[in-house]
Design a protein around this motif. Structure first.
Motif, PDB file in Angstrom:
ATOM      1  N   ARG A  69     -53.620   4.952 -19.678  1.00  0.00           N
ATOM      2  CA  ARG A  69     -54.653   5.367 -18.705  1.00  0.00           C
ATOM      3  C   ARG A  69     -55.506   4.178 -18.275  1.00  0.00           C
ATOM      4  O   ARG A  69     -55.812   4.022 -17.091  1.00  0.00           O
ATOM      5  N   MET A  70     -55.888   3.345 -19.239  1.00  0.00           N
ATOM      6  CA  MET A  70     -56.694   2.167 -18.922  1.00  0.00           C
ATOM      7  C   MET A  70     -55.930   1.222 -17.997  1.00  0.00           C
ATOM      8  O   MET A  70     -56.473   0.717 -17.010  1.00  0.00           O
ATOM      9  N   PHE A  71     -54.655   1.004 -18.289  1.00  0.00           N
ATOM     10  CA  PHE A  71     -53.825   0.139 -17.461  1.00  0.00           C
ATOM     11  C   PHE A  71     -53.746   0.667 -16.028  1.00  0.00           C
ATOM     12  O   PHE A  71     -53.907  -0.082 -15.067  1.00  0.00           O
ATOM     13  N   MET A 130     -46.093  -0.631 -25.654  1.00  0.00           N
ATOM     14  CA  MET A 130     -47.383  -0.147 -26.067  1.00  0.00           C
ATOM     15  C   MET A 130     -47.902   0.937 -25.108  1.00  0.00           C
ATOM     16  O   MET A 130     -48.544   1.874 -25.542  1.00  0.00           O
ATOM     17  N   LEU A 131     -47.607   0.750 -23.814  1.00  0.00           N
ATOM     18  CA  LEU A 131     -48.078   1.739 -22.843  1.00  0.00           C
ATOM     19  C   LEU A 131     -47.489   3.118 -23.112  1.00  0.00           C
ATOM     20  O   LEU A 131     -48.154   4.136 -22.907  1.00  0.00           O
ATOM     21  N   LEU A 132     -46.265   3.147 -23.552  1.00  0.00           N
ATOM     22  CA  LEU A 132     -45.614   4.432 -23.821  1.00  0.00           C
ATOM     23  C   LEU A 132     -46.095   5.065 -25.118  1.00  0.00           C
ATOM     24  O   LEU A 132     -46.085   6.287 -25.253  1.00  0.00           O
TER      25      LEU A 132
END
Length: 78
Positions: free
Chosen positions: A10-12, A1-3
């Motif tokens: 950005r939030m992570f 999901m991050l990719l």
């Protein structure tokens, strides 16, 4: 999901960065401040938590024993 979702990435990273900064500040305080100073800083930063959590949890967070925290709190508690 991050990719796949840049906003989540950005939030992570921002959450991770804030966590690292908080950890470093806590470590610096544990090294340079005495138990009373750590407790007073804790009360300034988290006044509502001091009333909601058991002393042994707060003592553990501050890196002191329950007995030390009780001695530090005694003059303040009325």
């Amino acid at each position: 999901m991050l990719l796949k979702i840049p906003a989540i990435q950005r939030m992570f990273w921002k959450m991770s960065e804030n966590n690292q900064i908080a950890s470093q500040k806590r470590l610096d305080a544990a090294i340079s401040l005495n138990a009373l100073q750590r407790y007073e800083r804790f009360l300034r930063c988290y006044p509502e938590i001091a009333q909601r959590f058991p002393l042994h949890h707060i003592a553990s967070y501050l890196g002191v024993s329950k007995e030390t925290l009780s001695r530090v709190r005694k003059p303040r508690v009325k």
